[in-house]
Design a protein around this motif. Structure first.
Motif, short mmCIF file in Angstrom:
data_model
loop_
_atom_site.label_atom_id
_atom_site.label_comp_id
_atom_site.label_asym_id
_atom_site.label_seq_id
_atom_site.Cartn_x
_atom_site.Cartn_y
_atom_site.Cartn_z
N PHE A 130 0.82 -1.21 0.00
CA PHE A 130 0.00 0.00 0.00
C PHE A 130 0.86 1.26 0.00
O PHE A 130 0.56 2.22 -0.72
N ARG A 131 1.91 1.27 0.80
CA ARG A 131 2.77 2.46 0.86
C ARG A 131 3.42 2.73 -0.50
O ARG A 131 3.52 3.88 -0.94
N THR A 132 3.83 1.67 -1.17
CA THR A 132 4.43 1.83 -2.50
C THR A 132 3.40 2.34 -3.49
O THR A 132 3.71 3.19 -4.34
N ALA A 133 2.17 1.83 -3.40
CA ALA A 133 1.10 2.26 -4.31
C ALA A 133 0.80 3.74 -4.12
O ALA A 133 0.58 4.47 -5.09
N VAL A 134 0.79 4.18 -2.87
CA VAL A 134 0.56 5.60 -2.58
C VAL A 134 1.66 6.45 -3.20
O VAL A 134 1.40 7.49 -3.81
N PHE A 135 2.89 5.99 -3.04
CA PHE A 135 4.02 6.74 -3.59
C PHE A 135 3.88 6.91 -5.11
O PHE A 135 4.12 7.98 -5.66
N ARG A 136 3.49 5.84 -5.78
CA ARG A 136 3.35 5.89 -7.24
C ARG A 136 2.20 6.77 -7.69
O ARG A 136 2.16 7.22 -8.83
N ALA A 137 1.24 6.99 -6.80
CA ALA A 137 0.08 7.82 -7.15
C ALA A 137 0.39 9.31 -7.04
O ALA A 137 -0.38 10.15 -7.53
N ILE A 138 1.50 9.65 -6.42
CA ILE A 138 1.86 11.06 -6.23
C ILE A 138 2.38 11.65 -7.54
O ILE A 138 3.30 11.10 -8.15
N PRO A 139 1.83 12.78 -8.00
CA PRO A 139 2.31 13.42 -9.23
C PRO A 139 3.78 13.82 -9.14
O PRO A 139 4.28 14.12 -8.04
N ASP A 140 4.46 13.83 -10.27
CA ASP A 140 5.89 14.17 -10.28
C ASP A 140 6.16 15.56 -9.71
O ASP A 140 7.17 15.77 -9.04
N SER A 141 5.25 16.50 -9.97
CA SER A 141 5.46 17.87 -9.47
C SER A 141 5.46 17.88 -7.95
O SER A 141 6.24 18.62 -7.31
N MET A 142 4.62 17.04 -7.34
CA MET A 142 4.56 16.99 -5.88
C MET A 142 5.78 16.29 -5.31
O MET A 142 6.27 16.65 -4.23
N LYS A 143 6.30 15.29 -6.02
CA LYS A 143 7.53 14.63 -5.57
C LYS A 143 8.68 15.62 -5.56
O LYS A 143 9.49 15.65 -4.62
N ALA A 144 8.76 16.45 -6.61
CA ALA A 144 9.82 17.46 -6.67
C ALA A 144 9.64 18.49 -5.57
O ALA A 144 10.61 18.91 -4.93
N ALA A 145 8.39 18.90 -5.33
CA ALA A 145 8.11 19.88 -4.29
C ALA A 145 8.49 19.34 -2.92
O ALA A 145 8.99 20.07 -2.05
N MET A 146 8.24 18.06 -2.69
CA MET A 146 8.61 17.43 -1.43
C MET A 146 10.12 17.51 -1.23
O MET A 146 10.60 17.80 -0.12
#
Length: 476
Positions: A130-146
């Protein structure tokens, strides 16, 4: 030679463009960037009494903090094989001390029992994928912002720890919550040492000096020892212009046997009896949500910094890493030191070249030694390590170019994610604000169908998370 080759192959050292020497050096840098937790965690959870009058104790918490950090860092390095140090999570320990024990009236064993339950839930979510699935659902822009937000967060930590940025007490009746130094002036020798260290580290990175950040910490520590011997600044507990935590002095002795008497003292059932099932379940939910996204955001940022993430922005072997990280909460709670999680300060070692789990093994060994040689690492003041955090924060800002600032529905969530992390001193808070804003802005832009269902679900959970205070009052 055969042993060296086996170590290289096991940790993928050459494959990731590193060397054994670089990994050892990077692990040492990470330790010194993280070592403050052995001093700070006892001050947060080791001094307050619970409803039964029990105090965990500073020496006991310090020893157990170092023990768990050592064991979990080594385990993460060997299993996940990444240079992400693990120790008691700041914010999570405050949540335990202030909310669970201070406000909810739990005993320390009851509070730590909830931390263990939190860790078990996190591990189950990781094992299930589930944690991996959540990570993959995050848009690239939000990953960069994080990543950018975490960079600003650790830079803020460095600036505050060094006294370069200080909070203005509410009694000052000002709308400005922070200030430069004291009254707008640097005004203290420890902060002066920090500035010199920042210049040294900046030079090292600019000139691409091998092991530059490690050398920066060593040189700045020597300078701090010289300064303290001449001016006697003392600690901040004695005067505002003193050193934040450790005062740089040569120790009279090298320590002794650690006191691990608080390890194993937990009560996973008492909180439900004392506070009720519904109210206690909400407390567990709060712990899980904070822990869940704190680690995910940190690993994303560290993976980006180290160049270990794949084309989709995911860390290879993320599931395995998340399982080990979740286990850190179980072990941390079981040892009465609060949840252990991946440390953003590991970015210091990564910036110095660490790319594999061998660096983590080195960091872990140093934490285990710290149980016996506390005065030895107390020589290094936080002001000597803080410049590295600021430099690393600047390096992590490079991810900001991956955000499409021309699209406001992308720009606003990214901006709020970035600024909320340092301003609230919480990675999870920044992620939560960003997620909620992204789902709303994307819907307003007519892109609701493009938003992953998990993003909607998590945004709703974060709304509940942010409203847990009023909800707890309503249930009282």
């Amino acid at each position: 030679m055969a042993t060296a080759t086996a170590v290289d192959k096991f940790f993928h050292i050459s494959e990731r463009g590193s060397t054994v020497g670089t990994e050892i050096r990077g692990g040492i840098v990470t330790f010194f960037a993280m070592a403050y937790i052995v001093l700070l965690n006892p001050l947060i959870i080791g001094t307050g009494a619970d409803r039964e009058g029990t105090v965990l104790g500073i020496p006991q918490v310090a020893a157990a903090t170092a023990l768990v950090a050592g064991v979990m860092s080594i385990l993460f390095g060997v299993v996940a094989k990444y240079p992400f140090g693990i120790a008691t999570g700041l914010g999570l320990n405050s949540l335990v001390a202030v909310t669970l024990v201070g406000q909810q009236g739990l005993t320390w064993p009851e509070a730590m029992g909830l931390v263990v339950i939190d860790g078990i839930i996190i591990c189950i979510l990781a094992v299930s994928g589930f944690r991996t699935a959540v990570f993959r659902a995050i848009p690239d822009s939000m990953k960069a912002a994080m990543s950018v937000g975490i960079g600003m967060f650790i830079a803020m930590i460095g600036l505050v720890d060094a006294g370069f940025v200080r909070r203005i007490p509410d009694a000052a009746l000002t709308t400005v919550p922070v200030q430069l130094g004291i009254g707008g002036s640097i005004a203290s020798w420890p902060t002066f040492v920090f500035i010199i260290g920042l210049i040294i580290c900046g030079y090292m990175v600019t000139r691409n000096v091998p092991g530059g950040l490690f050398l920066g910490i060593v040189i700045t520590t020597i300078i701090s020892l010289v300064v303290e011997s001449f001016v006697g600044a003392g600690s901040s507990a004695e005067r505002p212009t003193g050193w934040s935590l450790a005062v740089p002095r040569l120790p009279d002795s090298f320590g002794g046997a650690p006191d691990l008497s608080i390890v194993g003292k937990i009560d996973p059932v008492g909180a439900f009896i004392h506070g009720g099932v519904i109210a206690t379940s909400l407390l567990v939910f709060t712990l899980v949500l904070a822990n869940f996204f704190d680690a995910m955001g940190t690993m994303t940022a560290l993976g980006n910094q180290a160049g270990l993430n794949d084309e989709s922005g995911s860390l290879p072997g993320m599931k395995r890493a998340l399982i080990v990280e979740g286990f850190g909460a179980v072990v941390g709670g079981g040892a009465s030191v609060s949840s252990n999680t991946v440390y953003v300060d590991s970015s210091a070692g990564i910036a110095d070249g660490a790319r594999t789990g061998l660096a983590n093994v080195v960091t872990g060994i140093l934490f285990l030694l710290a149980m016996f040689f506390t005065p030895l690492y107390e020589i290094v003041p936080i002001e000597a390590a803080a410049p590295v955090l600021v430099v690393v924060g600047a390096l992590m800002m490079m991810q900001v170019t991956k955000i499409d600032w021309s699209q406001f529905y992308i720009a606003l969530p990214a901006f709020l994610t970035i600024v909320t992390m340092p301003f609230t001193y919480s990675i999870a808070h920044g992620i939560g604000v960003g997620f909620i804003t992204f789902t709303l802005m994307a819907a307003f832009a007519g892109k609701a169908k493009q938003i992953h269902g998990l993003m909607w679900a998590i945004s709703i959970l974060f709304v509940i998370f942010f409203a847990h205070g009023p909800i707890m009052e309503a249930l009282a």
